[in-house]
Write an enzyme that holds these catalytic residues in place. Structure first.
Site, PDB file in Angstrom:
ATOM      1  N   TYR A   1      28.063  44.238  43.773  1.00 25.31           N
ATOM      2  CA  TYR A   1      28.381  45.457  43.360  1.00 25.31           C
ATOM      3  C   TYR A   1      29.968  45.460  42.867  1.00 25.31           C
ATOM      4  O   TYR A   1      30.336  45.961  41.775  1.00 25.31           O
ATOM      5  CB  TYR A   1      28.300  46.404  44.500  1.00 25.31           C
TER       6      TYR A   1
ATOM      7  N   ALA B   1      34.908  52.591  44.955  1.00 22.70           N
ATOM      8  CA  ALA B   1      34.326  52.890  46.213  1.00 22.70           C
ATOM      9  C   ALA B   1      33.850  52.158  47.150  1.00 22.70           C
ATOM     10  O   ALA B   1      33.852  50.839  47.113  1.00 22.70           O
ATOM     11  CB  ALA B   1      33.074  53.646  45.344  1.00 22.70           C
TER      12      ALA B   1
ATOM     13  N   SER C   1      38.774  56.769  46.152  1.00 21.56           N
ATOM     14  CA  SER C   1      37.686  57.200  45.824  1.00 21.56           C
ATOM     15  C   SER C   1      37.131  58.405  46.229  1.00 21.56           C
ATOM     16  O   SER C   1      36.953  58.500  47.544  1.00 21.56           O
ATOM     17  CB  SER C   1      37.033  56.077  45.644  1.00 21.56           C
TER      18      SER C   1
ATOM     19  N   TYR D   1      35.421  62.693  41.616  1.00 20.25           N
ATOM     20  CA  TYR D   1      33.830  62.945  40.712  1.00 20.25           C
ATOM     21  C   TYR D   1      33.519  64.288  40.925  1.00 20.25           C
ATOM     22  O   TYR D   1      33.562  65.005  41.930  1.00 20.25           O
ATOM     23  CB  TYR D   1      32.866  61.850  41.349  1.00 20.25           C
TER      24      TYR D   1
ATOM     25  N   THR E   1      38.113  61.321  36.992  1.00 18.16           N
ATOM     26  CA  THR E   1      37.488  60.067  36.179  1.00 18.16           C
ATOM     27  C   THR E   1      36.570  60.780  35.090  1.00 18.16           C
ATOM     28  O   THR E   1      35.715  61.336  35.595  1.00 18.16           O
ATOM     29  CB  THR E   1      36.745  59.121  37.185  1.00 18.16           C
TER      30      THR E   1
ATOM     31  N   LYS F   1      41.448  59.798  34.286  1.00 17.72           N
ATOM     32  CA  LYS F   1      41.297  58.369  33.995  1.00 17.72           C
ATOM     33  C   LYS F   1      39.832  57.917  33.246  1.00 17.72           C
ATOM     34  O   LYS F   1      38.774  58.439  33.410  1.00 17.72           O
ATOM     35  CB  LYS F   1      40.822  57.772  35.554  1.00 17.72           C
TER      36      LYS F   1
ATOM     37  N   HIS G   1      36.717  51.806  33.263  1.00 22.24           N
ATOM     38  CA  HIS G   1      36.200  51.530  34.302  1.00 22.24           C
ATOM     39  C   HIS G   1      35.772  50.113  34.920  1.00 22.24           C
ATOM     40  O   HIS G   1      34.960  50.018  35.395  1.00 22.24           O
ATOM     41  CB  HIS G   1      34.999  52.407  34.392  1.00 22.24           C
TER      42      HIS G   1
ATOM     43  N   ASP H   1      44.361  50.545  33.502  1.00 20.37           N
ATOM     44  CA  ASP H   1      43.752  49.405  34.619  1.00 20.37           C
ATOM     45  C   ASP H   1      42.673  48.770  33.710  1.00 20.37           C
ATOM     46  O   ASP H   1      42.129  49.406  32.673  1.00 20.37           O
ATOM     47  CB  ASP H   1      43.019  50.056  35.760  1.00 20.37           C
ATOM     48  N   GLY H   2      42.066  47.595  34.365  1.00 20.12           N
ATOM     49  CA  GLY H   2      41.227  47.009  33.655  1.00 20.12           C
ATOM     50  C   GLY H   2      41.613  45.448  33.405  1.00 20.12           C
ATOM     51  O   GLY H   2      42.210  45.078  32.520  1.00 20.12           O
ATOM     52  N   GLY H   3      41.077  44.432  34.063  1.00 14.99           N
ATOM     53  CA  GLY H   3      41.320  43.032  33.788  1.00 14.99           C
ATOM     54  C   GLY H   3      42.733  42.561  34.402  1.00 14.99           C
ATOM     55  O   GLY H   3      43.070  41.258  33.876  1.00 14.99           O
TER      56      GLY H   3
ATOM     57  N   ARG I   1      44.968  40.612  36.433  1.00 13.46           N
ATOM     58  CA  ARG I   1      44.763  39.418  37.376  1.00 13.46           C
ATOM     59  C   ARG I   1      46.128  38.774  37.512  1.00 13.46           C
ATOM     60  O   ARG I   1      46.153  37.856  38.385  1.00 13.46           O
ATOM     61  CB  ARG I   1      43.664  38.702  36.735  1.00 13.46           C
TER      62      ARG I   1
HETATM   63  C1  FNR Z   1      35.625  51.025  40.497  1.00 15.42           C
HETATM   64  N1  FNR Z   1      35.922  51.836  39.804  1.00 15.42           N
HETATM   65  C2  FNR Z   1      36.237  53.456  40.112  1.00 15.42           C
HETATM   66  N2  FNR Z   1      36.592  54.106  39.604  1.00 15.42           N
HETATM   67  C3  FNR Z   1      36.914  55.322  39.789  1.00 15.42           C
HETATM   68  O1  FNR Z   1      37.239  56.167  39.428  1.00 15.42           O
HETATM   69  N3  FNR Z   1      35.903  55.811  41.113  1.00 15.42           N
HETATM   70  C4  FNR Z   1      35.484  54.829  41.710  1.00 15.42           C
HETATM   71  O2  FNR Z   1      34.730  55.051  42.647  1.00 15.42           O
HETATM   72  C5  FNR Z   1      35.434  53.410  41.337  1.00 15.42           C
HETATM   73  N4  FNR Z   1      34.711  52.721  42.020  1.00 15.42           N
HETATM   74  C6  FNR Z   1      34.655  51.312  41.788  1.00 15.42           C
HETATM   75  C7  FNR Z   1      33.943  50.468  42.565  1.00 15.42           C
HETATM   76  C8  FNR Z   1      34.190  48.894  42.318  1.00 15.42           C
HETATM   77  C9  FNR Z   1      33.747  47.982  42.934  1.00 15.42           C
HETATM   78  C10 FNR Z   1      35.035  48.639  41.116  1.00 15.42           C
HETATM   79  C11 FNR Z   1      35.217  47.035  40.693  1.00 15.42           C
HETATM   80  C12 FNR Z   1      35.618  49.511  40.190  1.00 15.42           C
HETATM   81  C13 FNR Z   1      36.926  51.375  38.669  1.00 15.42           C
HETATM   82  C14 FNR Z   1      38.184  51.154  38.876  1.00 15.42           C
HETATM   83  O3  FNR Z   1      38.934  52.285  39.344  1.00 15.42           O
HETATM   84  C15 FNR Z   1      38.928  50.327  37.861  1.00 15.42           C
HETATM   85  O4  FNR Z   1      39.064  51.230  36.767  1.00 15.42           O
HETATM   86  C16 FNR Z   1      38.595  49.235  37.625  1.00 15.42           C
HETATM   87  O5  FNR Z   1      38.266  48.433  38.965  1.00 15.42           O
HETATM   88  C17 FNR Z   1      39.821  48.392  37.053  1.00 15.42           C
HETATM   89  O6  FNR Z   1      39.400  47.173  36.501  1.00 15.42           O
HETATM   90  P1  FNR Z   1      39.598  45.643  37.303  1.00 15.42           P
HETATM   91  O7  FNR Z   1      41.057  45.973  38.012  1.00 15.42           O
HETATM   92  O8  FNR Z   1      38.579  45.768  38.657  1.00 15.42           O
HETATM   93  O9  FNR Z   1      39.401  44.674  36.441  1.00 15.42           O
HETATM   94  C1  LAC Z   2      31.529  52.433  40.596  1.00 16.68           C
HETATM   95  C2  LAC Z   2      31.673  54.017  40.632  1.00 16.68           C
HETATM   96  C3  LAC Z   2      31.363  54.270  41.862  1.00 16.68           C
HETATM   97  O1  LAC Z   2      32.045  52.063  39.375  1.00 16.68           O
HETATM   98  O2  LAC Z   2      32.833  54.450  40.041  1.00 16.68           O
HETATM   99  O3  LAC Z   2      30.734  51.911  41.232  1.00 16.68           O
END
Ligand code: FNR
Ligand code: LAC
Length: 343
Positions: free
Chosen positions: A25, A80, A107, A131, A157, A212, A236, A267-269, A271
């Protein structure tokens, strides 16, 4: 020293700790996962252009986001179901964010209610990620709870009219454990009817609204026109529409379109501290980390999240210094170029 030093070390520890259900997940992306991979790889194409002899004896990584001072330009992204990663779930992450003096986005699909997260970390700076469900009462209830418990922004989001299809999770039969209490049903009840008009409803609660999931100049302009205080350039974490660009590659277009009228986050990647520095150079005020924080949570609970945030802060400080900057504000577009260098 043999202990974990890097975000990648925490990823490996998380893999060891988690069962396949939780691991997949958190790890997974949509479709062929091209965007998931690109998010990380694209950073490496942006080359840093350091200046020398700048007197970096006194580096300060602090900045502000929507008026809140944070210790470094790294926030905790909304993720989440954090009890999948650790039994303490969002309470641990909130305490770690408070200790690291940064903001946590809670979340909508957290395994603790907004009030419970606030109670677990009284001094935490919290934003609520929103959401919109078909049953709007569920969403309204969360927002009201956030408003009465000191949350300081609402993060809508916008890249999820439907949840993306993460085939790795489908293959292993991902399931939310029965004993988790989660508001709404992200798999079956997300409202696909959300439009720009809903921003007015959200803004009516009196908190700044952050959008977002913006990737284009057109949407960035609309976000500003509809009163967004900030936008997050995000795909995301590669979990929604596969095939969209890496966040860092979409950032310049959004920064230009916003033209200083709102704050731009990414956000995204992320590290590494140098990924944060690259983002600053391309015009982000700060970044958010999703998986990096949750890997820390899986590895060692509150302490693990804290250590991930601390190591990133130290990497940012070193990156700034070696770039010739003493603060995030000193990093400019001139400090980065696509490879091969063109100046
Ligand atoms: C998310 N993300 C996310 N975004 C959001 O707006 N609501 C949510 O509930 C979730 N849930 C969620 C669960 C998991 C397991 C992940 C990996 C991601 C997206 C999150 O906010 C974000 O945009 C990304 O995780 C950014 O990328 P990196 O830092 O994981 O590479
Ligand atoms: C997810 C949702 C919950 O990326 O944002 O799993």
């Amino acid at each position: 020293m043999n202990g974990p030093l890097t975000v990648a070390d925490y990823e490996a520890l998380a893999r060891d700790k988690l069962d396949d259900n939780a691991w997949e997940y958190i790890r997974g992306g949509a479709g062929d996962e091209t965007t998931l991979r690109e998010n990380v790889e694209a950073f490496t194409r942006w080359k840093l252009r350091p200046r020398v002899l700048c007197d970096v004896g006194n580096v300060d990584t602090r900045t502000t986001v929507l008026g809140t001072e944070i210790a470094s330009p790294v926030l905790v992204a909304p993720v989440a179901l954090q009890k999948l990663a650790h039994v303490d779930g969002e309470a641990a992450t909130a305490r770690a964010a408070a200790a690291a003096r940064t903001i946590m986005c809670v979340s909508t699909s957290a395994t603790l209610r907004p009030a419970a997260v606030a109670a677990a970390a009284a001094d935490a700076a919290l934003w609520l990620q929103v959401y919109v469900f078909n049953d709007r009462g569920v969403t309204q209830g969360l927002i009201d709870e956030a408003c009465t418990n000191g949350y300081s922004a609402l993060v809508l989001t916008v890249d999820t009219p439907l949840l993306g299809r993460r085939e790795g999770a489908v293959r292993i039969g991902f399931h939310i454990p029965d004993d988790f209490e989660v508001a709404g049903d992200i798999f079956n009840d997300l409202s696909a009817n959300v439009t720009w008009r809903d921003l007015d409803w959200l803004a009516g609660h009196g908190l700044p609204v952050v959008l977002k999931g913006v990737l284009t100049a057109d949407d960035a302009r609309l976000a500003v026109e509809h009163g967004a205080a900030a936008v997050v350039v995000s795909n995301h974490g590669g979990r929604q529409l596969d095939g969209v660009p890496a966040s860092i590659d979409a950032l310049p277009e959004v920064v230009d379109a916003v033209a200083g009228r709102a704050e731009v986050l990414l956000d995204g990647g992320v590290r590494r501290g140098i990924d944060v520095v690259r983002s600053l150079a391309l015009g982000a005020r700060a970044v958010l980390v999703g998986r990096a924080a949750v890997w820390g949570l899986a590895a060692a609970g509150e302490e693990g999240v804290r250590r991930v945030l601390d190591l990133l802060q130290k990497e940012v400080a070193l990156g700034l210094a070696l770039l010739g900057c003493t603060s995030p504000a000193e990093v400019t577009r001139a400090h980065v170029a696509l490879s091969p260098w063109k100046s």
